[in-house]
Design a protein around this motif. Structure first.
Motif, PDB file in Angstrom:
ATOM      1  N   VAL A   1     -17.267  31.862 -18.984  1.00  0.00           N
ATOM      2  CA  VAL A   1     -17.794  32.057 -17.632  1.00  0.00           C
ATOM      3  C   VAL A   1     -17.776  30.737 -16.855  1.00  0.00           C
ATOM      4  CG1 VAL A   1     -19.884  32.602 -16.331  1.00  0.00           C
ATOM      5  CG2 VAL A   1     -19.158  34.087 -18.210  1.00  0.00           C
ATOM      6  N   ALA A   2     -18.116  29.632 -17.515  1.00  0.00           N
ATOM      7  CA  ALA A   2     -18.107  28.331 -16.836  1.00  0.00           C
ATOM      8  C   ALA A   2     -16.719  27.994 -16.308  1.00  0.00           C
ATOM      9  CB  ALA A   2     -18.593  27.244 -17.789  1.00  0.00           C
ATOM     10  N   LEU A   3     -15.688  28.264 -17.089  1.00  0.00           N
ATOM     11  CA  LEU A   3     -14.319  28.019 -16.627  1.00  0.00           C
ATOM     12  C   LEU A   3     -13.949  28.989 -15.514  1.00  0.00           C
ATOM     13  CD1 LEU A   3     -12.477  27.485 -20.046  1.00  0.00           C
ATOM     14  CD2 LEU A   3     -13.058  25.721 -18.370  1.00  0.00           C
ATOM     15  N   GLN A   4     -14.288  30.266 -15.695  1.00  0.00           N
ATOM     16  CA  GLN A   4     -13.920  31.284 -14.717  1.00  0.00           C
ATOM     17  C   GLN A   4     -14.538  30.990 -13.350  1.00  0.00           C
ATOM     18  OE1 GLN A   4     -11.800  33.819 -15.196  1.00  0.00           O
ATOM     19  NE2 GLN A   4     -12.034  34.546 -13.091  1.00  0.00           N
ATOM     20  N   LYS A   5     -15.768  30.520 -13.335  1.00  0.00           N
ATOM     21  CA  LYS A   5     -16.475  30.288 -12.076  1.00  0.00           C
ATOM     22  C   LYS A   5     -15.844  29.172 -11.239  1.00  0.00           C
ATOM     23  CE  LYS A   5     -20.961  30.154 -12.124  1.00  0.00           C
ATOM     24  NZ  LYS A   5     -22.340  29.852 -12.577  1.00  0.00           N
ATOM     25  N   THR A   6     -15.089  28.270 -11.857  1.00  0.00           N
ATOM     26  CA  THR A   6     -14.458  27.206 -11.075  1.00  0.00           C
ATOM     27  C   THR A   6     -13.324  27.729 -10.209  1.00  0.00           C
ATOM     28  OG1 THR A   6     -12.759  26.633 -12.725  1.00  0.00           O
ATOM     29  CG2 THR A   6     -14.944  25.605 -12.972  1.00  0.00           C
ATOM     30  N   GLY A   7     -12.757  28.860 -10.594  1.00  0.00           N
ATOM     31  CA  GLY A   7     -11.592  29.376  -9.884  1.00  0.00           C
ATOM     32  C   GLY A   7     -10.294  28.709 -10.268  1.00  0.00           C
ATOM     33  N   ASN A   8     -10.372  27.755 -11.195  1.00  0.00           N
ATOM     34  CA  ASN A   8      -9.192  26.973 -11.560  1.00  0.00           C
ATOM     35  C   ASN A   8      -8.559  27.389 -12.887  1.00  0.00           C
ATOM     36  OD1 ASN A   8      -9.552  25.399  -9.260  1.00  0.00           O
ATOM     37  ND2 ASN A   8     -10.876  23.945 -10.344  1.00  0.00           N
ATOM     38  N   TYR A   9      -9.132  28.399 -13.536  1.00  0.00           N
ATOM     39  CA  TYR A   9      -8.649  28.781 -14.857  1.00  0.00           C
ATOM     40  C   TYR A   9      -8.384  30.280 -14.929  1.00  0.00           C
ATOM     41  CZ  TYR A   9     -10.010  24.131 -16.346  1.00  0.00           C
ATOM     42  OH  TYR A   9     -10.108  22.770 -16.463  1.00  0.00           O
ATOM     43  N   ALA A  10      -7.313  30.636 -15.627  1.00  0.00           N
ATOM     44  CA  ALA A  10      -6.981  32.026 -15.929  1.00  0.00           C
ATOM     45  C   ALA A  10      -7.110  32.189 -17.438  1.00  0.00           C
ATOM     46  CB  ALA A  10      -5.572  32.357 -15.470  1.00  0.00           C
ATOM     47  N   LEU A  11      -8.021  33.055 -17.875  1.00  0.00           N
ATOM     48  CA  LEU A  11      -8.383  33.166 -19.283  1.00  0.00           C
ATOM     49  C   LEU A  11      -7.904  34.479 -19.881  1.00  0.00           C
ATOM     50  CD1 LEU A  11     -12.091  31.980 -18.970  1.00  0.00           C
ATOM     51  CD2 LEU A  11     -10.035  30.572 -19.195  1.00  0.00           C
ATOM     52  N   LYS A  12      -7.467  34.400 -21.132  1.00  0.00           N
ATOM     53  CA  LYS A  12      -7.069  35.586 -21.884  1.00  0.00           C
ATOM     54  C   LYS A  12      -7.499  35.400 -23.333  1.00  0.00           C
ATOM     55  CE  LYS A  12      -4.708  37.993 -18.747  1.00  0.00           C
ATOM     56  NZ  LYS A  12      -5.099  37.205 -17.561  1.00  0.00           N
ATOM     57  N   THR A  13      -7.495  36.505 -24.092  1.00  0.00           N
ATOM     58  CA  THR A  13      -7.800  36.489 -25.519  1.00  0.00           C
ATOM     59  C   THR A  13      -6.663  37.138 -26.288  1.00  0.00           C
ATOM     60  OG1 THR A  13     -10.195  36.598 -25.156  1.00  0.00           O
ATOM     61  CG2 THR A  13      -9.390  37.301 -27.310  1.00  0.00           C
ATOM     62  N   LEU A  14      -6.246  36.507 -27.394  1.00  0.00           N
ATOM     63  CA  LEU A  14      -5.315  37.147 -28.324  1.00  0.00           C
ATOM     64  C   LEU A  14      -6.159  38.026 -29.236  1.00  0.00           C
ATOM     65  CD1 LEU A  14      -2.466  37.452 -29.485  1.00  0.00           C
ATOM     66  CD2 LEU A  14      -2.964  35.519 -31.001  1.00  0.00           C
ATOM     67  N   PRO A  15      -6.075  39.355 -29.097  1.00  0.00           N
ATOM     68  CA  PRO A  15      -7.022  40.244 -29.776  1.00  0.00           C
ATOM     69  C   PRO A  15      -6.831  40.277 -31.292  1.00  0.00           C
ATOM     70  CG  PRO A  15      -5.905  41.347 -27.941  1.00  0.00           C
ATOM     71  CD  PRO A  15      -5.153  40.089 -28.232  1.00  0.00           C
ATOM     72  N   SER A  16      -7.837  40.816 -31.959  1.00  0.00           N
ATOM     73  CA  SER A  16      -7.748  41.062 -33.391  1.00  0.00           C
ATOM     74  C   SER A  16      -6.537  41.946 -33.673  1.00  0.00           C
ATOM     75  CB  SER A  16      -9.030  41.757 -33.876  1.00  0.00           C
ATOM     76  OG  SER A  16      -8.929  42.094 -35.236  1.00  0.00           O
ATOM     77  N   GLY A  17      -5.765  41.589 -34.689  1.00  0.00           N
ATOM     78  CA  GLY A  17      -4.541  42.310 -35.004  1.00  0.00           C
ATOM     79  C   GLY A  17      -3.327  41.746 -34.319  1.00  0.00           C
ATOM     80  N   GLY A  18      -3.527  40.803 -33.405  1.00  0.00           N
ATOM     81  CA  GLY A  18      -2.406  40.190 -32.700  1.00  0.00           C
ATOM     82  C   GLY A  18      -1.721  39.125 -33.547  1.00  0.00           C
ATOM     83  N   THR A  19      -0.564  38.698 -33.099  1.00  0.00           N
ATOM     84  CA  THR A  19       0.220  37.679 -33.790  1.00  0.00           C
ATOM     85  C   THR A  19       0.489  36.523 -32.840  1.00  0.00           C
ATOM     86  OG1 THR A  19       1.300  39.347 -35.178  1.00  0.00           O
ATOM     87  CG2 THR A  19       2.390  37.204 -35.004  1.00  0.00           C
ATOM     88  N   ILE A  20       0.330  35.306 -33.325  1.00  0.00           N
ATOM     89  CA  ILE A  20       0.609  34.117 -32.524  1.00  0.00           C
ATOM     90  C   ILE A  20       2.119  33.945 -32.426  1.00  0.00           C
ATOM     91  CG2 ILE A  20       0.258  31.634 -32.318  1.00  0.00           C
ATOM     92  CD1 ILE A  20      -2.186  32.002 -34.196  1.00  0.00           C
ATOM     93  N   THR A  21       2.645  33.900 -31.202  1.00  0.00           N
ATOM     94  CA  THR A  21       4.085  33.752 -30.995  1.00  0.00           C
ATOM     95  C   THR A  21       4.359  32.690 -29.942  1.00  0.00           C
ATOM     96  OG1 THR A  21       4.134  35.469 -29.267  1.00  0.00           O
ATOM     97  CG2 THR A  21       4.509  36.181 -31.558  1.00  0.00           C
ATOM     98  N   TYR A  22       5.593  32.235 -29.914  1.00  0.00           N
ATOM     99  CA  TYR A  22       6.021  31.269 -28.899  1.00  0.00           C
ATOM    100  C   TYR A  22       7.479  31.540 -28.554  1.00  0.00           C
ATOM    101  CZ  TYR A  22       7.025  26.850 -26.543  1.00  0.00           C
ATOM    102  OH  TYR A  22       7.395  25.900 -25.625  1.00  0.00           O
ATOM    103  N   GLY A  23       7.708  31.886 -27.287  1.00  0.00           N
ATOM    104  CA  GLY A  23       9.069  32.121 -26.826  1.00  0.00           C
ATOM    105  C   GLY A  23       9.481  33.571 -26.826  1.00  0.00           C
ATOM    106  N   THR A  24       8.521  34.489 -26.904  1.00  0.00           N
ATOM    107  CA  THR A  24       8.828  35.921 -26.884  1.00  0.00           C
ATOM    108  C   THR A  24       8.426  36.509 -25.529  1.00  0.00           C
ATOM    109  OG1 THR A  24       6.698  36.780 -27.677  1.00  0.00           O
ATOM    110  CG2 THR A  24       8.248  35.952 -29.334  1.00  0.00           C
ATOM    111  N   SER A  25       8.599  37.814 -25.392  1.00  0.00           N
ATOM    112  CA  SER A  25       8.270  38.493 -24.137  1.00  0.00           C
ATOM    113  C   SER A  25       6.825  38.984 -24.089  1.00  0.00           C
ATOM    114  CB  SER A  25       9.209  39.686 -23.927  1.00  0.00           C
ATOM    115  OG  SER A  25       9.098  40.613 -24.995  1.00  0.00           O
TER     116      SER A  25
END
Length: 491
Positions: free
Chosen positions: A99-123
């Motif tokens: 919430v502290a980051l969101q309130k600044t208006g300068n950050y876009a936040l997301k969560t990699l959910p449970s069951g997700g896989t960490i990737t780099y360079g995919t769609s």
């Protein structure tokens, strides 16, 4: 994190008890060093380009009593409340952080959910290439080989990595891996750089209670960022890191356990790797805001007056994301110009570009080349002997890369079961450390003609590596390993 976890459960004291204890400490004058918890930062004008932060929830971050999420709405916390004004507007023990980051208006936040896989360079929408910073709040599951490659490539190419550990034995899901093991495994057992890339290792300790203090450095952006001045932090069952500046001179201890300094007892540390940045925190108690999903026994370390934990978490996020006018962040693969990178790939200029045992690059008629006049002929002596062939090359960041070569193996050995003579194909890092053995061939692989061999080297994009062929013969009967038409192609 407060409490022993041999069963994967945390035995924390309640926030009410700690509030009372805190009052007694202040009354006794023992909290002279403690800073007043920072107020939530006032809303600021939104940045033209928002800093993108991904919080991980794919590695059992909510197992046991843990609730290391910014919101139950995943991947987008705005689904729970699009305009949060207080930590209760989002559900999770990290909601204050989010919430502290969101309130600044300068950050876009997301969560990699449970069951997700960490990737780099995919769609994937949660692929690391879409973010500036990746936060791993006390991971409790070992990353797969591909996930470790993704994280390391992300950082090397400009991303920020926030690693938050806990004490040794804090195996919340009882799978044999606690945060100490998970983080050390990421740094020491990956395909990109396992030679202590960040310049620190996590200590196998369970430190019960301490109030670590920050170093004095008025110019440090983590200790003096836009979210406030950091004076210290808290340990409520946590660990520290051992720094190794000889491996990475950029590593820096920011906050130290009481009585420690220099390379030992670093409770909060920063470093760089490639174009990216890394932060380490030795306990998850400081990021816990005491609120979360029903049934979790949590502890409010975010507002503990013995530390300035909110400022430390938020300033570090700012620094990792390249905010505040600093460089860094991004993590987006750069475009790659297709090319063949090896010098003198077919040996037609003799030994030019190669470091090789004398005489093995030749035009001898004893073994014909695949094409042209020259080839590299390793072995073939029939005595105990070693020949090497190597070339150092820099693979551009963001490129797919592959190594190819033609290989002919001729032998006088008659066995069909014993590898007396071998050829290893390896990738070496700085200092000659072996990053990977791509293949090992022997007299058992002898054939009448050349065979094409190809290996994926994409994991080493952004690095300078040495490609090395090493032929080792036994004391009897020759085996020749003849190499020609090498190529390291990128696209």
């Amino acid at each position: 994190m407060l409490g022993a976890r041999s069963s994967g459960r945390s035995h924390r004291r309640t926030a009410g008890v700690l509030t009372a204890l805190g009052a007694l400490v202040v009354a006794g004058g023992a909290a002279a060093q403690a800073a007043t918890p920072p107020a939530s930062p006032a809303p600021r004008a939104a940045a033209a380009t928002q800093h993108r932060v991904l919080f991980d929830n794919s590695k059992a971050e909510t197992a046991g009593n843990a609730d290391w999420i910014i919101s139950t709405s995943q991947p987008d916390p705005l689904g729970e409340n699009p305009s949060p004004s207080s930590e209760g507007d989002w559900t999770g023990a990290l909601s204050s952080w989010g919430v502290a980051l969101q309130k600044t208006g300068n950050y876009a936040l997301k969560t990699l959910p449970s069951g997700g896989t960490i990737t780099y360079g995919t769609s994937s929408a949660t692929d690391l290439k879409n973010f500036d910073t990746f936060v791993m709040p006390e991971p409790n599951v070992l990353l797969s080989a591909s996930e470790k490659t993704a994280v390391m490539q992300f950082v090397r190419n400009g991303g920020g990595l926030f690693l938050i550990s806990d004490h040794t034995g804090s195996d919340r899901n009882n799978d044999g891996a606690d945060a100490v093991k998970v983080i050390n495994d990421l740094m020491s057992n990956n395909s990109v750089d396992s030679s202590d890339p960040f310049g620190f290792s996590v200590d196998s300790l369970n430190i019960g209670t301490d109030n670590p203090r920050a170093i004095s450095d008025a110019s440090d952006p983590v200790l003096n960022g836009s979210f406030g001045k950091v004076t210290g932090s808290i340990i409520r069952n946590g660990t520290t890191a051992t720094l190794k500046p000889s491996d990475n001179p950029a590593v820096k201890g920011e906050v130290y356990r009481t009585g420690y300094s220099g390379n030992t007892g670093a409770f909060f540390a920063t470093s760089t790797f490639g174009s990216g940045r890394v932060a380490f925190w030795g306990d998850s108690s400081p990021i816990d805001d005491g609120t979360g999903q029903p049934g979790n026994n949590l502890y409010d370390g975010w507002n503990d007056p013995a530390g300035t934990d909110a400022a430390l978490a938020l300033n570090a996020t700012e620094w990792l994301s390249g905010a505040g006018g600093s460089t860094g962040g991004g993590g987006i693969p750069t475009p790659c110009t297709p090319a063949q990178l090896l010098a003198n790939p077919g040996f037609e200029s003799g030994s030019s570009g190669w470091t090789a045992t004398s005489g093995i690059i030749n035009t001898s008629s004893g073994e014909p080349p695949y094409s042209g006049a020259y080839k590299a002929w390793l072995g073939g002596k029939g005595t105990a002997h070693t020949d090497t062939l190597a070339q150092t090359v820099t693979i551009p960041a963001g490129c797919a890369a592959s190594l190819g070569f033609q290989l002919h193996i001729d032998t006088d050995e008659t066995t069909t079961s014993t590898a007396y003579d071998t050829l290893k194909v390896q990738v070496l890092g700085s200092g000659g450390s072996v990053l990977a053995t791509l293949a090992t061939y022997s007299n058992l692989d002898a054939a009448d003609d050349y065979t094409q061999h190809t290996f994926d080297l994409g994991a080493y994009a952004g690095q300078t590596v040495t490609l090395k062929f090493t032929a080792t013969e036994g004391s009897k009967l020759q085996t020749s390993f003849v190499i020609d038409d090498t190529a390291l192609t990128v696209s």
